[in-house]
Each structure stands twice: as structure tokens, then as C-alpha cells.
Design an enzyme around this catalytic site. Structure first.
Site, PDB file in Angstrom:
ATOM      1  N   LYS A   1     -63.764  19.916 -14.067  1.00 45.82           N
ATOM      2  CA  LYS A   1     -62.560  20.209 -13.285  1.00 45.82           C
ATOM      3  C   LYS A   1     -62.501  21.711 -13.026  1.00 45.82           C
ATOM      4  CE  LYS A   1     -58.353  17.489 -13.462  1.00 45.82           C
ATOM      5  NZ  LYS A   1     -57.170  17.144 -14.245  1.00 45.82           N
TER       6      LYS A   1
HETATM    7  O1  G3P Z   1     -54.503  15.463 -14.311  1.00 51.07           O
HETATM    8  C1  G3P Z   1     -53.632  16.357 -13.763  1.00 51.07           C
HETATM    9  C2  G3P Z   1     -52.303  15.832 -13.267  1.00 51.07           C
HETATM   10  O2  G3P Z   1     -52.331  14.473 -13.076  1.00 51.07           O
HETATM   11  C3  G3P Z   1     -51.130  16.380 -14.002  1.00 51.07           C
HETATM   12  O3  G3P Z   1     -49.956  15.659 -13.820  1.00 51.07           O
HETATM   13  O4  G3P Z   1     -47.626  15.111 -14.461  1.00 51.07           O
HETATM   14  O5  G3P Z   1     -48.687  17.221 -15.325  1.00 51.07           O
HETATM   15  O6  G3P Z   1     -48.021  17.009 -12.945  1.00 51.07           O
HETATM   16  P1  G3P Z   1     -48.491  16.289 -14.158  1.00 51.07           P
END
Ligand code: G3P
Length: 216
Positions: A83
Site C-alpha cells: 500500500k
Molecule cells: O483500508 C483503509 C480504509 O478502508 C479505512 O477506512 O473507516 O478508517 O475511513 P476508515
């Protein structure tokens, strides 16, 4: 549409992998911290549980450091995807990693313009964060629709991972849009199975089954 799990929790991954629901996994430093395990240990275990791509995120900022970090991650298992943050240095690293045959996932994407640049750099995956856009009053899924259109217009092979998913509606809209993948947190996965009429129907059929046994 492929479903990835957005978690570093091996127990949750195992639960859905047994149902054949897990086409891949995405992690980030926050999810690793939540898992309470060292990144290398967690990632190696997840890569054994899941055949598909498993995204691992580092902390480097300069392209050469991102590449070095990515090479280490890629040595842990053959299905590791690196990533990389959506920055100029990140995209330089994407180009270098892709030349080495290492798969990349450009993360923290919030605009179609960023997604276009990531595809041009040769990213394997791009991750628009729809929930975080909704949080600031924008329509996150509208960005995904535009990205899909741009990629189709020019035949980019970069796959779109709808990320920062907060609801079943996000997953359904991702599938309706034709997104390649949605990476889904386990609470949203649980909700995808459920409907009150399913539960009520099971209860009624169960009761009637028991009552029917008493028929002569
Ligand atoms: O994998 C990264 C992403 O899905 C993070 O999600 O909920 O932290 O905005 P969130």
C-alpha cells in the site's frame, strides 16, 4: 464484485474465509494497531488464510524508502500487495515497484484526478476512501463512479477497491457501479447477511416444522 475484508483480525478473516467470502484483505497501520500484533506476524498469518491479495502499509515517505519497505513486505508472502500513499513520491515508488513485479495499492485517494495519476503510474489497485468523503459532506461513491468511467474510457487495468466502507449501502452501490472490489469491515459484513424478515421467516418455519411433527 470481489469482496476484501478491511481488517487485520485473523479470527474475523478465518470466519468469512470459511464461507468463501474473502477474495483478499486490506490492512493499514490503524488496523494493525487494533489487532494488537506485530505487522509482520499478522501479515504472514493473513497471507496463509487467504489466497488473494493482502495489502500491507508502511510508513516511508520518500520513494526509495517506500520501495525498500515494499520489498521487505513482498518477501513475507507471494500475495502481499504494497500500500502506497497518494503522493508524488508514492507514485514514483509505484512505478519502481511495478517494474520489479511487486503489486501496489495506492491509498488515501479522494479525487478522480488522483486515481488517474495512480493508474498512469502503473498501480495494481487504487483505493478511493468513500466513507471519509461522506464524513466531510461529499458523495464518496460519486467519485468511484467517475473513476470507473475514466478507467473504462482508456482501458486502464488498475482495479478499483472501494475503501472506507461504512454501510451495506456503500457495498451495494459499489457493485451497482461495477467497482472491481469493495473492502468491507467485519461489522458491515455481518450486516450484509441480516434482514429482520429473514430472521422472522426462520422462526416461523421452525415453529411450523415442530408443529407439523405432531400431525398424525
Ligand atoms: O483500508 C483503509 C480504509 O478502508 C479505512 O477506512 O473507516 O478508517 O475511513 P476508515
Amino acid at each position: 464484485m470481489k469482496i476484501f475484508l478491511d481488517t487485520a483480525d485473523a479470527g474475523k478473516i478465518k470466519k468469512y474465509a470459511e464461507m468463501g467470502m474473502v477474495d483478499g484483505v486490506t490492512t493499514n497501520p490503524t488496523l494493525i494497531l487494533k489487532s494488537g500484533r506485530k505487522q509482520e506476524d499478522a501479515t504472514r498469518e493473513i497471507c496463509k488464510l487467504v489466497e488473494g491479495p493482502v495489502s500491507a502499509e508502511g510508513n516511508a515517505e520518500r520513494a526509495e524508502d517506500i520501495v525498500k519497505e515494499g520489498e521487505v513486505f513482498a518477501s513475507w508472502a507471494k500475495n502481499v500487495v504494497v500500500k502506497v500513499p497518494m503522493t508524488p513520491e508514492g507514485l514514483k515508488a509505484v512505478r519502481a515497484l511495478s517494474k520489479k513485479g511487486i503489486k501496489t495499492n495506492v491509498t488515501l485517494v479522494f479525487t478522480p484526478a488522483q486515481a488517474l495519476l495512480a493508474a498512469k503510474a502503473g498501480a495494481t489497485f487504487v483505493s478511493p476512501f468513500v466513507g471519509r468523503l461522506d464524513d466531510i459532506g461529499e458523495d464518496g461513491m460519486a467519485i468511484v463512479e467517475e473513476i470507473m468511467k475514466i478507467y473504462r474510457n482508456y482501458g486502464y487495468r488498475t482495479q478499483v477497491i472501494v475503501a472506507s466502507v461504512r454501510s451495506v449501502a456503500h457495498v451495494v452501490r459499489a457493485a451497482a457501479t461495477g467497482a472491481d472490489i469493495a473492502t468491507v469491515p467485519s461489522n458491515v459484513m455481518d450486516e450484509m447477511f441480516a434482514h429482520k424478515l429473514t430472521d422472522a421467516g426462520i422462526r416461523k418455519f421452525h415453529d411450523d416444522w415442530e408443529a407439523a411433527k405432531k400431525l398424525s
